[in-house]
Design an enzyme around this catalytic site. Structure first.
Site, PDB file in Angstrom:
ATOM      1  CE1 TYR A   1       4.954   3.320  -0.509  1.00  0.00           C
ATOM      2  CE2 TYR A   1       2.409   3.506  -1.243  1.00  0.00           C
ATOM      3  CZ  TYR A   1       3.726   2.488  -1.756  1.00  0.00           C
ATOM      4  OH  TYR A   1       3.338   1.348  -0.906  1.00  0.00           O
TER       5      TYR A   1
ATOM      6  CG  HIS B   1       4.027  -0.059   4.363  1.00  0.00           C
ATOM      7  ND1 HIS B   1       3.460   0.836   4.137  1.00  0.00           N
ATOM      8  CD2 HIS B   1       4.072  -0.693   3.546  1.00  0.00           C
ATOM      9  CE1 HIS B   1       4.340   1.732   2.773  1.00  0.00           C
ATOM     10  NE2 HIS B   1       4.973   0.127   2.881  1.00  0.00           N
TER      11      HIS B   1
END
Length: 331
Positions: A57, A141
């Protein structure tokens, strides 16, 4: 705000509403440092004590911003999760990172790495960015294209890190159910993060994943309850899974909204609370970039939703009969 202990752990708990920090990593559009910090503080003030981030992110920006605020809070009063699978490596600056969805300078490149050493390196680097002594939850992830390495190398390393006390709970975060089902069946994960696949519009998770998680004692955190926007504000041009929604999906979202309107309930409240009806679901994760977005989510999670609304959705074929309904919150 209600809290739930994750899976078979005894020390890791999550609030029913979690703060998703992708947006303060400049997802799609830039957010100022002060605005990002104010959003995190608003989450804290609303009773949110679970915060989710990832190196991906904003090339670490989300972790740094989150850490700047949380490192000043009592460490035993919050739960923070981050993710492994993408290492950040410096690269000569070349434009921005918009191709990956983030409005940040392209100062690093992401390197997929689900090796044991990659997992340890990723956690060490995340701790430095977060300025924390530990993370409570670590997710693999998006290992969609790295299944063998995720099961053969990354997951066993997470087990070792949990045994060593480096992390409190381990899991996997994805926007598909097939591989998450395999993790629930074949490993000892504490939690899975399911994005976009259990919402008022998409009931994929209900078929197998959620029942198996409930049987196995694995907690589920549900992200993407608004399906990237369509369930927040259904209108022409609204997005579903980050793409313009087709006519059929838009029509279904508008039909759900019409039922909510007839019962005097914001669609956002129904969308946030629906996943919590399933016994496997420990909480919902909502991304926010402003104080106003945080405050709205905190209000909607507690907004009374009448039982008649849920039954109307079923009667109109908008919810499957087998979907567990949330406990009605009284005004």
């Amino acid at each position: 705000m209600r809290t739930t202990t994750l899976g078979r752990t005894t020390s890791v708990s999550v609030t029913e509403l979690a703060f998703g920090a992708a947006a303060i990593g400049n997802l799609f559009t830039a957010v100022g440092d002060k605005e990002a910090a104010a959003a995190i503080e608003a989450a804290w003030d609303s009773g949110i004590r679970t915060f989710d981030t990832a190196p991906h992110y904003g090339l670490g920006l989300s972790e740094r911003r989150l850490g700047e605020v949380l490192s000043a809070k009592p460490r035993d009063q919050f739960t923070v999760s981050t993710k492994v699978g993408r290492l950040l490596r410096p690269t000569p600056p070349a434009g921005d990172d918009s191709a990956n969805g983030f409005a940040v300078p392209a100062t690093h490149r992401r390197v997929w790495d689900f090796s044991a050493q990659g997992v340890r390196s990723s956690i060490e680097e995340s701790l430095a960015r977060l300025a924390l002594d530990r993370v409570d939850i670590v997710y693999l992830h998006d290992p969609d294209d790295h299944e063998d390495e995720a099961f053969g190398s990354a997951y066993p390393e997470l087990e070792r890190l949990r045994a060593e006390g480096v992390v409190g709970a381990i899991g996997v975060g994805m926007n598909q159910t097939r591989m998450l089902e395999r993790f629930v069946r074949d490993t000892d994960v504490d939690v899975v993060l399911l994005a976009g696949r259990y919402s008022l519009l998409d009931h994929t998770g209900l078929t197998t994943l959620l029942p198996e998680a409930a049987r196995a004692g694995v907690s589920v955190i549900v992200g993407g309850v608004f399906n990237s926007g369509l369930l927040a504000d259904p209108r022409p041009g609204a997005t579903f899974d980050y793409r313009p929604a087709d006519r059929a999906l838009l029509g279904r979202a508008l039909a759900i909204k019409a039922v909510c309107d007839r019962h005097g309930t914001p669609l956002r409240a129904a969308a946030l609370q629906f996943p919590l009806g399933h016994s496997a679901v420990a909480g919902v994760l909502v991304g926010a970039r402003t104080v106003e977005e945080v405050d709205d989510a905190a209000q909607m999670i507690h907004h009374p939703v009448p039982a008649e609304l849920w039954h109307s959705l079923r009667l109109n074929g908008l919810l499957p009969e087998e979907a567990p309904l949330p406990v009605v919150q009284e005004p």
